[in-house]
Design a protein around this motif. Structure first.
Motif, mmCIF file in Angstrom:
data_model
loop_
_atom_site.group_PDB
_atom_site.id
_atom_site.type_symbol
_atom_site.label_atom_id
_atom_site.label_comp_id
_atom_site.label_asym_id
_atom_site.label_seq_id
_atom_site.Cartn_x
_atom_site.Cartn_y
_atom_site.Cartn_z
ATOM 1 N N TRP A 27 15.965 0.421 -2.701
ATOM 2 C CA TRP A 27 16.490 -0.834 -3.240
ATOM 3 C C TRP A 27 15.367 -1.812 -3.562
ATOM 4 C CZ3 TRP A 27 15.549 -5.600 -1.171
ATOM 5 C CH2 TRP A 27 15.105 -5.673 0.165
ATOM 6 N N GLN A 28 14.255 -1.724 -2.827
ATOM 7 C CA GLN A 28 13.142 -2.640 -3.084
ATOM 8 C C GLN A 28 12.506 -2.371 -4.453
ATOM 9 O OE1 GLN A 28 10.907 -1.638 0.437
ATOM 10 N NE2 GLN A 28 11.707 -3.378 1.607
ATOM 11 N N PHE A 29 12.428 -1.106 -4.829
ATOM 12 C CA PHE A 29 11.876 -0.769 -6.146
ATOM 13 C C PHE A 29 12.787 -1.275 -7.259
ATOM 14 C CE2 PHE A 29 9.769 2.219 -3.331
ATOM 15 C CZ PHE A 29 8.465 2.164 -3.775
ATOM 16 N N PHE A 30 14.093 -1.202 -7.039
ATOM 17 C CA PHE A 30 15.021 -1.757 -8.026
ATOM 18 C C PHE A 30 14.863 -3.274 -8.117
ATOM 19 C CE2 PHE A 30 17.274 2.321 -7.670
ATOM 20 C CZ PHE A 30 17.620 2.525 -9.002
ATOM 21 N N ALA A 31 14.740 -3.947 -6.985
ATOM 22 C CA ALA A 31 14.619 -5.408 -6.975
ATOM 23 C C ALA A 31 13.347 -5.857 -7.690
ATOM 24 C CB ALA A 31 14.644 -5.927 -5.541
ATOM 25 N N LEU A 32 12.265 -5.098 -7.552
ATOM 26 C CA LEU A 32 10.999 -5.474 -8.162
ATOM 27 C C LEU A 32 11.000 -5.362 -9.680
ATOM 28 C CD1 LEU A 32 8.566 -3.828 -5.595
ATOM 29 C CD2 LEU A 32 8.680 -6.273 -6.126
ATOM 30 N N GLN A 33 12.029 -4.713 -10.234
ATOM 31 C CA GLN A 33 12.058 -4.538 -11.691
ATOM 32 C C GLN A 33 12.249 -5.843 -12.441
ATOM 33 O OE1 GLN A 33 10.982 -1.596 -12.903
ATOM 34 N NE2 GLN A 33 10.762 -1.336 -10.681
ATOM 35 N N ILE A 34 12.683 -6.908 -11.777
ATOM 36 C CA ILE A 34 12.787 -8.202 -12.446
ATOM 37 C C ILE A 34 11.387 -8.684 -12.860
ATOM 38 C CG2 ILE A 34 12.703 -9.512 -10.282
ATOM 39 C CD1 ILE A 34 14.741 -10.428 -13.424
ATOM 40 N N PHE A 35 10.392 -8.424 -12.014
ATOM 41 C CA PHE A 35 9.010 -8.812 -12.339
ATOM 42 C C PHE A 35 8.407 -7.853 -13.370
ATOM 43 C CE2 PHE A 35 9.830 -10.361 -8.025
ATOM 44 C CZ PHE A 35 9.569 -11.710 -8.208
ATOM 45 N N ASN A 36 8.762 -6.577 -13.265
ATOM 46 C CA ASN A 36 8.325 -5.613 -14.267
ATOM 47 C C ASN A 36 8.887 -5.984 -15.629
ATOM 48 O OD1 ASN A 36 7.014 -3.386 -15.279
ATOM 49 N ND2 ASN A 36 8.467 -1.896 -14.457
ATOM 50 N N TYR A 50 3.031 -5.216 -8.697
ATOM 51 C CA TYR A 50 2.197 -4.177 -8.086
ATOM 52 C C TYR A 50 1.950 -4.426 -6.602
ATOM 53 C CZ TYR A 50 1.583 -2.912 -12.952
ATOM 54 O OH TYR A 50 1.828 -2.559 -14.253
ATOM 55 N N MET A 51 1.905 -5.681 -6.210
ATOM 56 C CA MET A 51 1.827 -5.974 -4.787
ATOM 57 C C MET A 51 3.097 -5.502 -4.086
ATOM 58 S SD MET A 51 -0.020 -7.329 -2.324
ATOM 59 C CE MET A 51 -1.192 -8.442 -3.107
ATOM 60 N N GLY A 52 4.235 -5.767 -4.714
ATOM 61 C CA GLY A 52 5.505 -5.356 -4.127
ATOM 62 C C GLY A 52 5.652 -3.852 -4.055
ATOM 63 N N VAL A 53 5.258 -3.153 -5.139
ATOM 64 C CA VAL A 53 5.375 -1.688 -5.165
ATOM 65 C C VAL A 53 4.494 -1.070 -4.084
ATOM 66 C CG1 VAL A 53 4.821 0.367 -6.530
ATOM 67 C CG2 VAL A 53 6.081 -1.520 -7.574
ATOM 68 N N TYR A 54 3.324 -1.655 -3.846
ATOM 69 C CA TYR A 54 2.419 -1.100 -2.837
ATOM 70 C C TYR A 54 3.053 -1.132 -1.444
ATOM 71 C CZ TYR A 54 -1.721 -0.279 -0.004
ATOM 72 O OH TYR A 54 -2.609 0.236 0.895
ATOM 73 N N PHE A 55 3.768 -2.221 -1.129
ATOM 74 C CA PHE A 55 4.327 -2.370 0.208
ATOM 75 C C PHE A 55 5.778 -1.888 0.312
ATOM 76 C CE2 PHE A 55 0.893 -5.575 0.367
ATOM 77 C CZ PHE A 55 0.258 -5.136 1.519
ATOM 78 N N ALA A 56 6.436 -1.628 -0.809
ATOM 79 C CA ALA A 56 7.844 -1.221 -0.765
ATOM 80 C C ALA A 56 7.986 0.166 -0.140
ATOM 81 C CB ALA A 56 8.433 -1.226 -2.170
ATOM 82 N N SER A 57 9.069 0.337 0.605
ATOM 83 C CA SER A 57 9.323 1.630 1.248
ATOM 84 C C SER A 57 10.763 2.108 1.076
ATOM 85 C CB SER A 57 9.003 1.550 2.746
ATOM 86 O OG SER A 57 9.776 0.541 3.368
ATOM 87 N N ALA A 58 11.644 1.236 0.615
ATOM 88 C CA ALA A 58 13.052 1.585 0.433
ATOM 89 C C ALA A 58 13.400 1.560 -1.049
ATOM 90 C CB ALA A 58 13.956 0.612 1.195
ATOM 91 N N LYS A 66 8.218 10.592 -5.027
ATOM 92 C CA LYS A 66 8.591 11.946 -4.612
ATOM 93 C C LYS A 66 7.752 12.440 -3.445
ATOM 94 C CE LYS A 66 9.078 16.686 -6.354
ATOM 95 N NZ LYS A 66 10.463 16.842 -5.845
ATOM 96 N N ASP A 67 6.431 12.341 -3.574
ATOM 97 C CA ASP A 67 5.545 12.905 -2.558
ATOM 98 C C ASP A 67 5.300 11.959 -1.385
ATOM 99 O OD1 ASP A 67 5.344 15.079 -4.223
ATOM 100 O OD2 ASP A 67 3.441 14.467 -5.109
ATOM 101 N N GLY A 68 5.234 10.656 -1.673
ATOM 102 C CA GLY A 68 4.916 9.700 -0.622
ATOM 103 C C GLY A 68 6.111 9.207 0.162
ATOM 104 N N LEU A 69 7.252 9.025 -0.528
ATOM 105 C CA LEU A 69 8.425 8.444 0.126
ATOM 106 C C LEU A 69 9.614 9.395 0.179
ATOM 107 C CD1 LEU A 69 8.253 4.848 -1.420
ATOM 108 C CD2 LEU A 69 7.378 5.614 0.786
ATOM 109 N N GLY A 70 9.492 10.561 -0.448
ATOM 110 C CA GLY A 70 10.584 11.528 -0.410
ATOM 111 C C GLY A 70 11.818 11.111 -1.183
#
Length: 397
Positions: free
Chosen positions: A305-314, A295-303, A243-247
């Motif tokens: 869809w990237q957060f959704f894609a990273l959920q496979i590792f989560n 966590y490496m992916g979440v740190y660098f993700a900016s879009a 919310k605050d960092g990426l809107g």
């Protein structure tokens, strides 16, 4: 009929599904409630989470061992659910930070004991009815119910909070706590919870733990606490970072969490299936590696869809961790279902304490984005701890 699918087992699965739903409504949205609805700084957001962790550990440790001496856990579960209903009703109408923090720390943590007692009940059932080699699969199925609940729970919680307000959301949660308490008494029959009363539980099962068991137990508790700490720091920080960092709107956070929960289920079941065939510590360390990628992916993700894609590792991380964690502790504490479930539950509370302090300090000084960097270090330490746990043979501690 397989003991995994008898009516009593199905009743246990149903209650865990309902418990997962109410947890998924209340816990992921709590940081948003404190930060946005009440309007406090990150340090004060972390304080109630740290308080929950400390009081929950105290409650669980005292009640867990004591509950093994009782003949019936069901009244405990129902009573603690009633406490949960009172907590949610108070949160629905109070916007005073100190009242909310006090209620959460003193009473919500007590309500959460209901879930560890439900877990103890399920372990009692498994010890009496499920073949030893199938217990990890049974535990994985139990935990999968919570994952199923989290498919819909976080999206529902964030949508309710966003469009109907926190008052409506907490009143719904209060009603669900009451319903779970009532259904506990109606769905679950009396089940003697003291292993000494059962002929097929050998006396050796309740002898003092060996030195090797104590060492493995300590390392496992440290490892699980660190892993749950990283996960909880992620849950607290992600909504506010997006919310605050990426809107990105908070309603998407629920869908991200729900996606992870849906993907967790096959990983939980596969972990339970292979636990009897594969070195169980290798599976746990695999969960840690998945967390590092997350966590490496979440740190660098900016879009988005990237957060959704990273959920496979989560999903791999949480699926294995939640599916096998209680089996590891149960193997190390045979015949002590209440104490084992309390100790395993306390690893999540110790993790909550770690994450609360982490978020309170790191986010307050550097922002929520930097929390994910510290998570990488925490997971690395957890992998090292599990690497020092020795197992006897394939799949068994």
């Amino acid at each position: 009929m397989s003991p995994l699918f008898r009516p009593l087992a199905l009743g246990i699965y149903t209650l865990f599904l309902l418990a997962g739903v109410v947890c998924a409504l209340v816990l992921p949205t709590l940081s948003l409630f404190l930060a946005k609805e009440i309007g406090v700084r990150p340090f004060l957001v972390g304080v109630p989470f740290a308080g929950i962790a400390l009081t929950s550990m105290l409650y669980n440790q005292v009640i867990g061992g004591w509950s093994d001496k009782l003949s019936d856990r069901r009244p405990l579960i129902a009573g603690f659910c009633l406490v949960g209903a009172v907590v949610c009703a108070l949160l629905a109408y109070s916007r005073n930070y100190w009242i909310v923090a006090s209620v959460v720390i003193l009473l919500l943590s007590l309500a959460l004991v209901s879930f560890s007692q439900m877990l103890a009940y399920s372990l009692d059932y498994a010890e009496r009815n499920v073949p030893a080699e199938r217990v990890p699969l049974f535990n994985a199925i139990v935990r999968a119910q919570i994952a199923i609940a989290w498919v819909a729970g976080p999206p529902a919680g964030f949508l309710l909070a966003s469009y109907f307000g926190f008052t409506t959301m907490y009143l719904i949660a209060a009603g669900m706590f009451v319903f779970i308490g009532v259904m506990t008494l109606r769905l679950l029959p009396h089940l003697d919870s003291h292993p000494h009363h059962l002929d097929h539980i050998e006396k050796a099962d309740v002898l003092p733990l060996t030195t090797g068991q104590k060492r493995a137990l300590l390392l496992s508790v440290i490892g699980f606490s660190l892993m749950w700490g990283a996960n909880n720091a992620y849950l607290i920080s992600l909504p506010l970072h997006l919310k605050d960092g990426l809107g990105i709107g908070t309603e998407y956070v629920g869908w991200i969490m729900g996606t992870c929960a849906g993907l967790e289920i096959p990983f939980m079941l596969l972990a339970g299936h292979y636990a009897a065939r594969v070195n169980i510590m290798n599976l746990v360390k695999l969960a840690g590696l998945a967390a590092l990628v997350l966590y490496m992916g979440v740190y660098f993700a900016s879009a988005l869809w990237q957060f959704f894609a990273l959920q496979i590792f989560n999903a791999m991380f949480i699926g294995i961790l939640a599916g096998l964690g209680v089996s590891v502790i149960q193997d190390l504490m045979p015949g002590r279902s209440g104490a084992a479930s309390a100790l395993y539950t306390n690893t999540s509370h110790m993790g909550n304490l770690i994450s609360s302090l982490l978020v309170a300090v790191v986010a307050d000084v550097y922002g929520y984005h930097q929390v994910f960097v510290v998570n990488l270090l925490i997971i690395a330490l957890a992998i090292l701890a599990f690497g020092r746990v020795r197992v006897k043979n394939e799949g068994k501690l």
